[in-house]
Design an enzyme around this catalytic site. Sequence first.
Site, PDB file in Angstrom:
ATOM      1  N   TYR A   1       0.839  -1.200  -0.011  1.00  0.00           N
ATOM      2  CA  TYR A   1       0.028   0.050   0.079  1.00  0.00           C
ATOM      3  C   TYR A   1       0.828   1.174  -0.018  1.00  0.00           C
ATOM      4  O   TYR A   1       0.247   2.450  -0.137  1.00  0.00           O
ATOM      5  CB  TYR A   1      -0.891   0.154   1.329  1.00  0.00           C
TER       6      TYR A   1
ATOM      7  N   HIS B   1      -4.205   6.176  -1.837  1.00  0.00           N
ATOM      8  CA  HIS B   1      -4.915   6.271  -0.405  1.00  0.00           C
ATOM      9  C   HIS B   1      -4.010   6.392   0.701  1.00  0.00           C
ATOM     10  O   HIS B   1      -4.453   6.749   1.810  1.00  0.00           O
ATOM     11  CB  HIS B   1      -5.744   4.717  -0.274  1.00  0.00           C
TER      12      HIS B   1
ATOM     13  N   ASN C   1      -9.887   1.615   7.985  1.00  0.00           N
ATOM     14  CA  ASN C   1     -11.350   1.590   8.268  1.00  0.00           C
ATOM     15  C   ASN C   1     -11.571   1.667   9.910  1.00  0.00           C
ATOM     16  O   ASN C   1     -12.759   1.638  10.229  1.00  0.00           O
ATOM     17  CB  ASN C   1     -12.052   0.318   7.993  1.00  0.00           C
TER      18      ASN C   1
ATOM     19  N   ASP D   1      -6.611  11.486   1.943  1.00  0.00           N
ATOM     20  CA  ASP D   1      -6.788  11.707   0.369  1.00  0.00           C
ATOM     21  C   ASP D   1      -7.962  12.291  -0.103  1.00  0.00           C
ATOM     22  O   ASP D   1      -9.106  11.943   1.100  1.00  0.00           O
ATOM     23  CB  ASP D   1      -6.525  10.619  -0.241  1.00  0.00           C
TER      24      ASP D   1
ATOM     25  N   ASN E   1     -13.957   6.014   4.291  1.00  0.00           N
ATOM     26  CA  ASN E   1     -13.965   5.200   5.473  1.00  0.00           C
ATOM     27  C   ASN E   1     -13.219   5.501   6.584  1.00  0.00           C
ATOM     28  O   ASN E   1     -13.420   5.419   7.690  1.00  0.00           O
ATOM     29  CB  ASN E   1     -13.585   3.706   4.962  1.00  0.00           C
TER      30      ASN E   1
END
Length: 209
Positions: free
Chosen positions: A37, A42, A88, A113, A134
Amino acid sequence: MFKFIKSILQPNKPILEESDNMKKFLIVGLGNIGEKYSETRHNIGFKILDALAEKESFTFETQKLGDVATFKYKGKSALCLKPSTYMNLSGKALKYWMDKENIPLENILVVTDDINLTFGTIRLKTKGSAGGHNGLKDIQNVLQNTNYNRFRFGVGADFGKGRQVEYVLGEWSEEERKILSERLEKSGELIKSFIFAGVKNTMNTFNGT
């Protein structure tokens, strides 16, 4: 005698002094942990804090619910947090460090973001909805409050219908990479301004730049 005269001339001085907790700030960069990631849109919250750490020469250490680091800026102390809870559940880490360090809500800045802003646009806001994000949804649920400072970094919306998740979890394009370095530096300046000059002055200086 001199001390007595001084106390008369400056009777309110202790009241005007800034309390210790008002000198402390919590800067929370949102993202997902894991190498896969690290270069995704994100994860811009993590990336901005990493760039700031390099600029200000501080190092993150893994602690409870995230990687944390502290740096001083013009008499203020800022705790930077990259939650390890995944996006989340960002609110859990934020609330833990907010309570642990006794940092007031107005001294918290969430870096995230935003697909509703064109790539590279930076915008500071003092309140607002989660906008479908989220991480912000969870923070709002945990705090039971939408009045917290958030620094939105535009990642654009160059995706087709139903491909939003694929887009934000996708990596930067070559064109975006060429611009990203300057935008990261500007983002770090915004964070330092928030810490020292306050949210309103920072909004006037940086929003739209």
